[in-house]
Design an enzyme around this catalytic site. Structure first.
Site, PDB file in Angstrom:
ATOM      1  N   GLU A 125       6.018  13.172  18.187  1.00 59.73           N
ATOM      2  CA  GLU A 125       6.390  12.467  19.482  1.00 59.73           C
ATOM      3  C   GLU A 125       5.487  11.455  19.922  1.00 59.73           C
ATOM      4  O   GLU A 125       4.383  11.513  19.358  1.00 59.73           O
ATOM      5  CB  GLU A 125       6.998  13.367  20.823  1.00 59.73           C
ATOM      6  CG  GLU A 125       8.200  14.347  20.234  1.00 59.73           C
ATOM      7  CD  GLU A 125       8.491  15.176  21.488  1.00 59.73           C
ATOM      8  OE1 GLU A 125       7.850  14.985  22.729  1.00 59.73           O
ATOM      9  OE2 GLU A 125       9.399  15.801  21.282  1.00 59.73           O
ATOM     10  N   SER A 130      -0.843  15.476  16.549  1.00 61.94           N
ATOM     11  CA  SER A 130      -1.524  16.852  15.752  1.00 61.94           C
ATOM     12  C   SER A 130      -1.552  18.097  16.879  1.00 61.94           C
ATOM     13  O   SER A 130      -1.273  19.137  16.299  1.00 61.94           O
ATOM     14  CB  SER A 130      -3.201  16.388  15.726  1.00 61.94           C
ATOM     15  OG  SER A 130      -3.314  15.539  15.016  1.00 61.94           O
ATOM     16  N   TRP A 154       7.912   8.570  14.501  1.00 61.05           N
ATOM     17  CA  TRP A 154       7.442   8.776  12.937  1.00 61.05           C
ATOM     18  C   TRP A 154       8.304   9.315  12.092  1.00 61.05           C
ATOM     19  O   TRP A 154       8.002  10.419  11.217  1.00 61.05           O
ATOM     20  CB  TRP A 154       5.870   9.392  12.705  1.00 61.05           C
ATOM     21  CG  TRP A 154       4.886   9.098  14.030  1.00 61.05           C
ATOM     22  CD1 TRP A 154       4.372   9.982  14.735  1.00 61.05           C
ATOM     23  CD2 TRP A 154       4.429   7.643  14.021  1.00 61.05           C
ATOM     24  NE1 TRP A 154       3.740   9.159  15.613  1.00 61.05           N
ATOM     25  CE2 TRP A 154       3.558   7.656  15.345  1.00 61.05           C
ATOM     26  CE3 TRP A 154       4.674   6.199  13.622  1.00 61.05           C
ATOM     27  CZ2 TRP A 154       2.885   6.590  15.622  1.00 61.05           C
ATOM     28  CZ3 TRP A 154       4.085   5.380  14.060  1.00 61.05           C
ATOM     29  CH2 TRP A 154       3.089   5.507  15.067  1.00 61.05           C
ATOM     30  N   THR A 156      10.474   9.697   9.151  1.00 61.35           N
ATOM     31  CA  THR A 156      10.806   8.911   7.640  1.00 61.35           C
ATOM     32  C   THR A 156      12.414   9.115   7.708  1.00 61.35           C
ATOM     33  O   THR A 156      12.872  10.386   7.890  1.00 61.35           O
ATOM     34  CB  THR A 156      10.113   9.857   6.828  1.00 61.35           C
ATOM     35  OG1 THR A 156       8.670   9.795   6.987  1.00 61.35           O
ATOM     36  CG2 THR A 156      10.261   9.290   5.176  1.00 61.35           C
ATOM     37  N   ARG A 265     -11.160  -7.020 -19.472  1.00 63.62           N
ATOM     38  CA  ARG A 265     -11.719  -8.205 -18.605  1.00 63.62           C
ATOM     39  C   ARG A 265     -13.174  -8.306 -19.085  1.00 63.62           C
ATOM     40  O   ARG A 265     -13.829  -7.274 -19.251  1.00 63.62           O
ATOM     41  CB  ARG A 265     -11.786  -7.698 -17.268  1.00 63.62           C
ATOM     42  CG  ARG A 265     -12.485  -8.592 -16.500  1.00 63.62           C
ATOM     43  CD  ARG A 265     -11.618  -9.809 -16.219  1.00 63.62           C
ATOM     44  NE  ARG A 265     -12.571 -10.701 -15.099  1.00 63.62           N
ATOM     45  CZ  ARG A 265     -12.358 -11.994 -14.877  1.00 63.62           C
ATOM     46  NH1 ARG A 265     -11.564 -12.787 -15.416  1.00 63.62           N
ATOM     47  NH2 ARG A 265     -13.060 -12.522 -13.728  1.00 63.62           N
ATOM     48  N   GLN A 333     -11.683  -2.718  -6.217  1.00 65.96           N
ATOM     49  CA  GLN A 333     -13.088  -3.275  -6.304  1.00 65.96           C
ATOM     50  C   GLN A 333     -13.197  -3.686  -7.956  1.00 65.96           C
ATOM     51  O   GLN A 333     -13.888  -4.720  -8.077  1.00 65.96           O
ATOM     52  CB  GLN A 333     -14.009  -2.401  -5.894  1.00 65.96           C
ATOM     53  CG  GLN A 333     -15.511  -2.786  -5.861  1.00 65.96           C
ATOM     54  CD  GLN A 333     -15.533  -3.726  -4.910  1.00 65.96           C
ATOM     55  OE1 GLN A 333     -15.018  -3.918  -3.894  1.00 65.96           O
ATOM     56  NE2 GLN A 333     -16.848  -4.821  -5.229  1.00 65.96           N
ATOM     57  N   GLY A 336     -11.782  -6.808  -8.524  1.00 64.79           N
ATOM     58  CA  GLY A 336     -12.191  -7.925  -8.085  1.00 64.79           C
ATOM     59  C   GLY A 336     -11.051  -8.613  -7.197  1.00 64.79           C
ATOM     60  O   GLY A 336     -10.128  -8.130  -6.506  1.00 64.79           O
ATOM     61  N   GLU A 360       1.849  14.405   7.677  1.00 65.68           N
ATOM     62  CA  GLU A 360       1.647  15.842   7.125  1.00 65.68           C
ATOM     63  C   GLU A 360       0.495  16.767   7.775  1.00 65.68           C
ATOM     64  O   GLU A 360       0.094  17.389   6.920  1.00 65.68           O
ATOM     65  CB  GLU A 360       2.050  16.196   5.898  1.00 65.68           C
ATOM     66  CG  GLU A 360       2.636  17.267   5.285  1.00 65.68           C
ATOM     67  CD  GLU A 360       4.241  16.832   5.141  1.00 65.68           C
ATOM     68  OE1 GLU A 360       4.521  15.837   5.456  1.00 65.68           O
ATOM     69  OE2 GLU A 360       5.113  17.767   4.693  1.00 65.68           O
TER      70      GLU A 360
END
Lengths: 383, 258
Positions: A125, A130, A154, A156, A265, A333, A336, A360
Site C-alpha cells: 500500500e 517492506s 504497485w 502488476t 567491434r 558500458q 559505449g 518481491e
C-alpha cells in the site's frame, strides 16, 4: 542439476523459439509506448507457459520450480516484462495450491493455468511496503460476504487482471490481523487508480487498485482469517525464485548482446574483447550470471525436494538481481554510445533490471530474511 | 488415414558448418528436424485433424536423432517414431536410405507419405522420389498446397515463371513439401512432456526384410570443400562520376549482375 535434462532442454528450446517469435517483434515498441498485450498471456497460456508449477489435475503442467526457473529465464531473455507477467499470474496459483480449499482450486486454478484469466497479487500500500504487516485495507464480514475497502499500490496487471489476490485486515494490528481474499476483476467497487510511469518494465502495467465497498462471497477467503500474512510470505518465498530467474535471463540477454558486439567491434585494429579492460568486464559478467544461475537452481531444487528453501531463495534473489543490475550496466558500458541508445536492447535490460532489486521484497529485506535464518541456525540447541 | 512422414535430423540452419576431412565438424552443432520435413509433419497432422487417422514418423539414424524428432515431431502431433538403425546404413547412399524407408513404410501400411522437398544438409532431393518408385506410388514434388477427401488429392506446385500447376490423383501417393505449404505449429509444453512417453519403434534391416547387400552404396561422397573465402572489398577512387562509371562497369562485367 548442473545442466538441463532432455525434457528441460526441449522446454527451453520450445519456449525460446515461441517467445522470440511472439514477443520479440514488439518488445522495443511496447517498452517505448508502455503497452501491455493481454493476448500474449492467452497465447503463452495456450502453449502451457502460465501454469508450469500448478498440478496437472487443475490444468497445469505439474512441473517443479527448477523447470519453472528455466522457462522464466528464457522468457526474460526476450522480455522481462512478460516474464514478470507469467510469474505474477503464477502467484495466485501458488497460493491457491498451498492454501486454497478444493472448491477454490477447482474454480480458479484451471483458467489461470491456461492463461485464459490473468492473476494479480495485492499486498503493498502507499504507506506499507517492506513493512507489509502494517497494511490498512480492511475486510469486514457481513453475513455470507466480506466487504473490502482501501487502496493497494504497485499492482502488476492492475486494470487487466481477472482475479486479484488481496491482503486485507480482518483483525487487529500486526501480521495476525491480515487475511487473504480472491476478488474478481469485475467486482463492483473495484477500480483502477493511477497507472505508474516507470523507468523500466514498461510493457508490464502497474497501477493502484482502489477498493470501495467491494462485496465478495465469504467463500473467497483463502485459508482462515488471520492467515493472510503467512500466505503472502510463503508466496513471496517462492516468488523470489521466479524473480531471480528473470534476473538471470535479463543478465544473460545483456551478455549475449554485448559479448557478441565486443567480438565484432574493432578499435585500434582489433576486437575490443581483446583489450583486457573490456575482456575482463565480460568475464566478470559471465561469472556473475553463472553464480546467480547456480544459486537460483539450488533454491528451486530445495523447494522441489520439500526442503527449507526460504533463506536460499532470499540469497538467490539478492545475488541474481544485484548481478543483473551490474551486468546490464556493464553491457551498456561495453557497447559505449551504441549501448546507451535504443537501437540496441541493453539500455532496456538495464532499466528493467533496477526494479528487480526492489520488488518481491527489497534486497535489504532479503538480507533481513537471510540474517534471521542465520540467527535461528546459530541459536538452535546444539548437538 | 494412416500417414507416414519421412523426417531427417539436420544441423540447425544457424549453425556454423566447418568441413573436416570427408564430413563436417559436429562439435557444438544443434540438431533439429529438417525444416522442410517440419512442413511435411505439419501437413500430415493437419490432414488427420481434418479427416481422422494418425501420423507416423520414419527416420534412418542412430539414437542421437530420437531427441530432436521427439521435440520436433512427436510433440507436434506425431503418434510414434520408427527409427531404422543398422550399422550397414552408416555409409548408405540415397537409394539405400530409400530402400530402408520404403520397406518400413510398406510394412506399417501407411496410405500416404509426406516428406520435405530436400534436406538442408545433403540437399539431394532424391530419397522421397526413390521411396515413391520403390512403393510403386505417384510422386508429387515441391508441393505448396494440398487438399484431400481421404481417397483423392489435389496438390499445388509453383513451377517456373511463377506458373501454378495443380496435380490431382488418388491416394496412396508421396508428396514432398516446400516452404509456403503451411506454418508449422509450435510445440506446446504439455505435448513436449507427453512426447517423452510416445513410442519409438527401433528396426534393424532384418526387421524390414533387407540385408546389408541391399543397401550397399552404389555412389559415395568423395570430397567436401568450403566456399572460397570472400575477397576483401574494393574501394573505388576518383571523382564521383568516375567511381559511378567504374562501379557500373564492374557490376556488369565482373559481378555480372546487371
Amino acid at each position: 542439476m548442473f545442466e538441463p535434462n532432455e525434457m528441460q532442454r526441449d522446454l527451453i528450446d520450445a519456449v525460446s523459439v515461441f517467445v522470440k517469435d511472439l514477443i520479440g517483434p514488439t518488445a522495443e515498441h511496447d517498452d517505448a509506448e508502455e503497452r501491455f498485450r493481454k493476448e500474449y498471456i492467452h497465447q503463452m497460456g495456450e502453449q502451457g507457459l502460465c501454469g508450469i508449477a500448478t498440478p496437472e489435475e487443475y490444468g497445469g503442467l505439474g512441473l517443479g520450480y527448477l523447470d519453472y526457473a528455466m522457462v522464466l529465464e528464457e522468457i526474460a531473455k526476450v522480455s522481462a516484462s512478460y516474464a514478470v507477467s507469467v510469474a505474477v499470474t503464477g502467484l495466485p496459483q501458488v497460493i491457491l495450491n498451498q492454501w486454497g480449499n478444493e472448491d477454490q482450486k477447482q474454480q480458479w486454478l484451471p483458467a489461470l493455468a491456461a492463461g485464459e484469466h490473468l492473476g494479480a497479487f495485492c499486498l503493498s500500500e502507499a504507506g506499507s511496503g517492506s513493512d507489509a504487516a502494517s497494511l490498512k485495507a480492511t475486510a469486514v464480514r457481513e453475513g455470507d460476504e466480506y466487504v473490502l475497502n482501501g487502496s493497494k499500490y504497485w499492482v502488476t496487471h492492475g486494470g487487466y487482471a481477472d482475479v486479484y489476490m488481496i491482503m486485507a485486515r480482518t483483525g487487529g494490528p500486526g501480521p495476525r490481523g491480515i487475511s487473504c481474499f480472491l476478488v474478481p476483476g469485475d467486482a463492483e467497487g473495484l477500480s483502477t487508480g493511477r497507472k505508474e510511469q516507470k523507468m523500466g518494465m514498461r510493457a508490464s502495467p502497474t497501477t493502484e487498485i482502489v477498493l470501495d465497498n467491494v462485496r465478495i462471497p465469504a467463500a473467497n477467503l483463502v485459508g482462515n482469517e488471520g492467515d493472510g500474512f503467512k500466505v503472502a510470505m510463503t508466496a513471496l518465498d517462492s516468488g523470489r525464485i521466479t524473480i531471480a530467474s528473470i534476473a538471470v535471463g535479463t543478465a544473460q540477454a545483456a551478455l549475449d548482446v554485448s559479448g557478441g558486439y565486443a567480438c565484432e567491434r574493432k578499435q585500434f585494429g582489433k576486437p575490443i574483447i581483446d583489450f583486457q579492460g573490456v575482456g575482463f568486464m565480460l568475464a566478470d559478467m559471465a561469472t556473475a550470471i553463472e553464480t546467480s544461475r547456480m544459486l537460483v537452481h539450488k533454491a528451486a531444487w530445495l523447494k522441489d525436494n520439500g526442503r527449507d528453501f526460504s533463506g536460499t531463495a532470499a540469497m538467490a534473489k539478492v545475488v541474481a538481481t544485484d548481478a543483473a543490475m551490474k551486468v546490464t550496466t556493464d553491457a551498456v558500458q561495453v557497447m559505449g554510445g551504441y549501448g546507451y541508445c535504443k537501437d540496441h536492447p541493453v539500455e532496456r535490460f538495464m532499466r528493467d533490471a533496477k526494479i528487480m532489486q526492489i520488488f518481491e521484497g527489497t534486497n535489504q529485506v532479503q538480507r533481513i530474511v537471510i540474517s534471521r535464518h542465520l540467527k535461528k541456525a546459530y541459536t538452535a540447541p546444539q548437538g | 488415414m494412416k500417414i507416414g512422414v519421412c523426417a531427417k535430423v539436420t544441423p540447425d540452419t544457424g549453425a556454423q558448418i566447418k568441413v573436416v576431412g570427408n564430413g563436417i565438424d559436429t562439435a557444438g552443432i544443434k540438431w533439429v528436424v529438417n525444416p522442410y520435413d517440419a512442413y511435411a509433419i505439419e501437413e500430415a497432422v493437419k490432414t488427420v485433424e481434418n479427416h481422422g487417422g494418425s501420423v507416423h514418423l520414419f527416420t534412418v539414424g542412430d539414437d542421437s536423432v530420437v531427441a530432436p524428432l521427439r521435440a520436433g515431431g512427436l510433440a507436434v502431433g506425431g503418434e510414434d517414431l520408427t527409427q531404422i538403425s543398422d550399422a550397414a546404413l552408416n555409409d548408405a547412399d540415397s537409394l539405400g536410405v530409400a530402400k530402408a524407408l520404403a520397406a518400413s513404410l510398406k510394412a506399417a501400411g501407411v496410405e500416404a507419405v509426406f516428406a520435405g522437398k530436400e534436406s538442408v544438409d545433403g540437399v539431394s532431393s532424391q530419397v522421397p522420389a526413390m521411396v515413391a518408385e520403390l512403393l510403386g506410388w505417384p510422386l508429387v514434388s515441391i508441393v505448396t498446397g494440398f487438399e484431400t477427401d481421404g481417397s483423392t488429392f489435389k496438390a499445388t506446385r509453383e513451377i517456373g515463371g511463377g506458373v501454378v500447376e495443380v496435380v490431382s490423383g488418388s491416394l496412396p501417393a508421396v508428396f514432398t513439401c516446400d516452404k509456403g505449404l503451411n506454418t508449422p505449429r509450435y510445440a506446446k509444453l504439455p505435448q513436449i512432456m507427453k512426447a517423452k512417453r510416445k513410442k519409438v519403434i527401433k528396426q534393424d534391416l532384418a526387421a524390414i526384410g533387407l540385408s546389408a547387400a541391399d543397401v550397399a552404396p552404389k555412389a559415395t561422397e568423395s570430397n567436401f570443400s568450403e566456399p572460397a573465402a570472400r575477397p576483401a572489398g574494393r574501394m573505388l577512387s576518383g571523382s564521383v562520376q568516375e567511381q559511378a562509371k567504374e562501379l557500373v562497369h564492374l557490376l556488369r562485367n565482373e559481378a555480372k549482375v546487371l
